[in-house]
Write a protein that holds these residues in place. Structure first.
Motif, PDB file in Angstrom:
ATOM      1  N   ALA A  35     -32.005 -15.817  -4.856  1.00 28.33           N
ATOM      2  CA  ALA A  35     -31.552 -17.356  -3.925  1.00 28.33           C
ATOM      3  C   ALA A  35     -31.831 -18.394  -5.054  1.00 28.33           C
ATOM      4  O   ALA A  35     -31.248 -19.251  -5.217  1.00 28.33           O
ATOM      5  CB  ALA A  35     -32.223 -17.353  -2.684  1.00 28.33           C
ATOM      6  N   ALA A  36     -33.125 -18.195  -5.736  1.00 31.38           N
ATOM      7  CA  ALA A  36     -33.283 -19.352  -6.659  1.00 31.38           C
ATOM      8  C   ALA A  36     -32.551 -19.355  -7.614  1.00 31.38           C
ATOM      9  O   ALA A  36     -32.109 -20.396  -8.137  1.00 31.38           O
ATOM     10  CB  ALA A  36     -34.823 -19.002  -7.153  1.00 31.38           C
ATOM     11  N   ARG A  37     -31.951 -18.075  -8.154  1.00 30.57           N
ATOM     12  CA  ARG A  37     -31.045 -17.967  -9.212  1.00 30.57           C
ATOM     13  C   ARG A  37     -29.786 -18.684  -8.758  1.00 30.57           C
ATOM     14  O   ARG A  37     -29.212 -19.380  -9.523  1.00 30.57           O
ATOM     15  CB  ARG A  37     -30.863 -16.411  -9.680  1.00 30.57           C
ATOM     16  N   LEU A  38     -29.119 -18.246  -7.571  1.00 29.03           N
ATOM     17  CA  LEU A  38     -27.866 -18.762  -7.183  1.00 29.03           C
ATOM     18  C   LEU A  38     -27.939 -20.245  -7.124  1.00 29.03           C
ATOM     19  O   LEU A  38     -27.093 -20.842  -7.067  1.00 29.03           O
ATOM     20  CB  LEU A  38     -27.887 -18.113  -5.786  1.00 29.03           C
ATOM     21  N   LEU A  39     -29.227 -20.777  -6.692  1.00 25.47           N
ATOM     22  CA  LEU A  39     -29.207 -22.322  -6.397  1.00 25.47           C
ATOM     23  C   LEU A  39     -29.851 -22.886  -7.618  1.00 25.47           C
ATOM     24  O   LEU A  39     -29.839 -24.325  -7.673  1.00 25.47           O
ATOM     25  CB  LEU A  39     -30.123 -22.627  -5.221  1.00 25.47           C
ATOM     26  N   SER A  40     -30.097 -22.253  -8.828  1.00 31.67           N
ATOM     27  CA  SER A  40     -30.553 -22.871 -10.104  1.00 31.67           C
ATOM     28  C   SER A  40     -31.848 -23.704  -9.783  1.00 31.67           C
ATOM     29  O   SER A  40     -31.851 -24.888 -10.243  1.00 31.67           O
ATOM     30  CB  SER A  40     -29.553 -23.691 -10.514  1.00 31.67           C
ATOM     31  N   ILE A  41     -33.079 -23.089  -9.011  1.00 34.26           N
ATOM     32  CA  ILE A  41     -33.994 -23.729  -8.709  1.00 34.26           C
ATOM     33  C   ILE A  41     -35.161 -22.903  -9.084  1.00 34.26           C
ATOM     34  O   ILE A  41     -34.943 -21.676  -9.227  1.00 34.26           O
ATOM     35  CB  ILE A  41     -34.339 -24.240  -7.179  1.00 34.26           C
ATOM     36  N   PRO A  42     -36.340 -23.401  -9.393  1.00 29.66           N
ATOM     37  CA  PRO A  42     -37.513 -22.589  -9.712  1.00 29.66           C
ATOM     38  C   PRO A  42     -37.867 -21.672  -8.580  1.00 29.66           C
ATOM     39  O   PRO A  42     -37.977 -22.054  -7.279  1.00 29.66           O
ATOM     40  CB  PRO A  42     -38.735 -23.711 -10.067  1.00 29.66           C
ATOM     41  N   GLU A  43     -38.205 -20.375  -8.854  1.00 30.21           N
ATOM     42  CA  GLU A  43     -38.251 -19.511  -8.038  1.00 30.21           C
ATOM     43  C   GLU A  43     -39.671 -19.831  -7.194  1.00 30.21           C
ATOM     44  O   GLU A  43     -39.822 -19.608  -5.877  1.00 30.21           O
ATOM     45  CB  GLU A  43     -38.512 -17.997  -8.614  1.00 30.21           C
ATOM     46  N   GLN A  44     -40.462 -20.263  -7.741  1.00 26.88           N
ATOM     47  CA  GLN A  44     -41.810 -20.647  -7.277  1.00 26.88           C
ATOM     48  C   GLN A  44     -41.814 -21.577  -6.058  1.00 26.88           C
ATOM     49  O   GLN A  44     -42.460 -21.717  -5.171  1.00 26.88           O
ATOM     50  CB  GLN A  44     -43.094 -21.072  -8.217  1.00 26.88           C
ATOM     51  N   SER A  45     -40.726 -22.529  -6.327  1.00 24.05           N
ATOM     52  CA  SER A  45     -40.551 -23.691  -5.452  1.00 24.05           C
ATOM     53  C   SER A  45     -39.890 -23.235  -4.160  1.00 24.05           C
ATOM     54  O   SER A  45     -40.419 -23.525  -3.238  1.00 24.05           O
ATOM     55  CB  SER A  45     -39.604 -24.661  -5.996  1.00 24.05           C
ATOM     56  N   LEU A  46     -39.023 -22.130  -4.442  1.00 24.03           N
ATOM     57  CA  LEU A  46     -38.351 -21.699  -3.251  1.00 24.03           C
ATOM     58  C   LEU A  46     -39.550 -20.637  -2.492  1.00 24.03           C
ATOM     59  O   LEU A  46     -39.471 -20.789  -1.264  1.00 24.03           O
ATOM     60  CB  LEU A  46     -37.094 -20.647  -3.757  1.00 24.03           C
ATOM     61  N   GLY A  47     -40.139 -20.101  -3.165  1.00 23.37           N
ATOM     62  CA  GLY A  47     -41.154 -19.153  -2.730  1.00 23.37           C
ATOM     63  C   GLY A  47     -42.105 -19.910  -1.828  1.00 23.37           C
ATOM     64  O   GLY A  47     -42.639 -19.597  -0.503  1.00 23.37           O
ATOM     65  N   ASN A  48     -42.471 -21.056  -2.254  1.00 21.31           N
ATOM     66  CA  ASN A  48     -43.350 -22.077  -1.301  1.00 21.31           C
ATOM     67  C   ASN A  48     -42.788 -22.604  -0.218  1.00 21.31           C
ATOM     68  O   ASN A  48     -43.248 -22.570   1.013  1.00 21.31           O
ATOM     69  CB  ASN A  48     -43.726 -23.339  -2.129  1.00 21.31           C
ATOM     70  N   TRP A  49     -41.668 -22.892  -0.191  1.00 26.84           N
ATOM     71  CA  TRP A  49     -40.703 -23.243   0.965  1.00 26.84           C
ATOM     72  C   TRP A  49     -40.519 -22.199   1.872  1.00 26.84           C
ATOM     73  O   TRP A  49     -40.829 -22.588   3.136  1.00 26.84           O
ATOM     74  CB  TRP A  49     -39.337 -23.800   0.506  1.00 26.84           C
ATOM     75  N   VAL A  50     -40.249 -21.012   1.486  1.00 25.60           N
ATOM     76  CA  VAL A  50     -40.251 -19.850   2.343  1.00 25.60           C
ATOM     77  C   VAL A  50     -41.526 -19.655   3.160  1.00 25.60           C
ATOM     78  O   VAL A  50     -41.609 -19.618   4.316  1.00 25.60           O
ATOM     79  CB  VAL A  50     -39.868 -18.521   1.566  1.00 25.60           C
ATOM     80  N   ARG A  51     -42.530 -19.483   2.369  1.00 22.91           N
ATOM     81  CA  ARG A  51     -44.102 -19.366   2.882  1.00 22.91           C
ATOM     82  C   ARG A  51     -44.250 -20.496   3.815  1.00 22.91           C
ATOM     83  O   ARG A  51     -44.834 -20.311   5.122  1.00 22.91           O
ATOM     84  CB  ARG A  51     -44.884 -19.303   1.838  1.00 22.91           C
ATOM     85  N   LEU A  52     -43.943 -21.739   3.728  1.00 23.83           N
ATOM     86  CA  LEU A  52     -44.443 -22.640   4.537  1.00 23.83           C
ATOM     87  C   LEU A  52     -43.412 -22.741   5.775  1.00 23.83           C
ATOM     88  O   LEU A  52     -43.788 -22.867   7.173  1.00 23.83           O
ATOM     89  CB  LEU A  52     -43.889 -24.270   3.984  1.00 23.83           C
ATOM     90  N   ALA A  53     -42.196 -22.133   5.616  1.00 20.33           N
ATOM     91  CA  ALA A  53     -41.189 -21.961   6.951  1.00 20.33           C
ATOM     92  C   ALA A  53     -41.946 -20.780   7.817  1.00 20.33           C
ATOM     93  O   ALA A  53     -41.972 -20.863   9.021  1.00 20.33           O
ATOM     94  CB  ALA A  53     -39.882 -21.710   6.209  1.00 20.33           C
ATOM     95  N   LYS A  54     -42.367 -19.893   7.214  1.00 17.13           N
ATOM     96  CA  LYS A  54     -42.905 -18.752   7.913  1.00 17.13           C
ATOM     97  C   LYS A  54     -44.218 -19.048   8.518  1.00 17.13           C
ATOM     98  O   LYS A  54     -44.451 -18.665   9.675  1.00 17.13           O
ATOM     99  CB  LYS A  54     -43.395 -17.505   7.058  1.00 17.13           C
ATOM    100  N   ASN A  55     -44.970 -19.968   7.897  1.00 13.16           N
ATOM    101  CA  ASN A  55     -46.256 -20.413   8.679  1.00 13.16           C
ATOM    102  C   ASN A  55     -46.140 -21.434   9.694  1.00 13.16           C
ATOM    103  O   ASN A  55     -47.118 -22.085  10.130  1.00 13.16           O
ATOM    104  CB  ASN A  55     -47.249 -20.962   7.576  1.00 13.16           C
ATOM    105  N   GLY A  56     -44.887 -21.849   9.662  1.00 11.68           N
ATOM    106  CA  GLY A  56     -44.517 -23.119  10.757  1.00 11.68           C
ATOM    107  C   GLY A  56     -44.875 -24.458   9.923  1.00 11.68           C
ATOM    108  O   GLY A  56     -45.428 -25.127  10.598  1.00 11.68           O
TER     109      GLY A  56
END
Length: 56
Positions: A35-56
């Motif tokens: 997904a990060a490659r598809l959106l041309s964003i840093p993988e770490q940024s997307l990982g942080n957003w996903v983690r935050l979303a999972k934790n509420g």
């Protein structure tokens, strides 16, 4: 001669963009790196957003 290194400006992403990016991972089944490659964003940024979303 002195070389001055300037900082690269930080990218700013809207809340809507972040929500759609997280949706690619959590609802559409894409991996975070894919997904990060598809959106041309840093993988770490997307990982942080996903983690935050999972934790509420």
């Amino acid at each position: 001669m002195e070389v001055v290194m300037s900082k690269i400006p930080r990218a700013k992403y809207t809340a809507e963009f972040r929500a759609e990016a997280v949706k690619l991972v959590l609802e559409k089944g894409h991996s975070t790196p894919e997904a990060a490659r598809l959106l041309s964003i840093p993988e770490q940024s997307l990982g942080n957003w996903v983690r935050l979303a999972k934790n509420g």
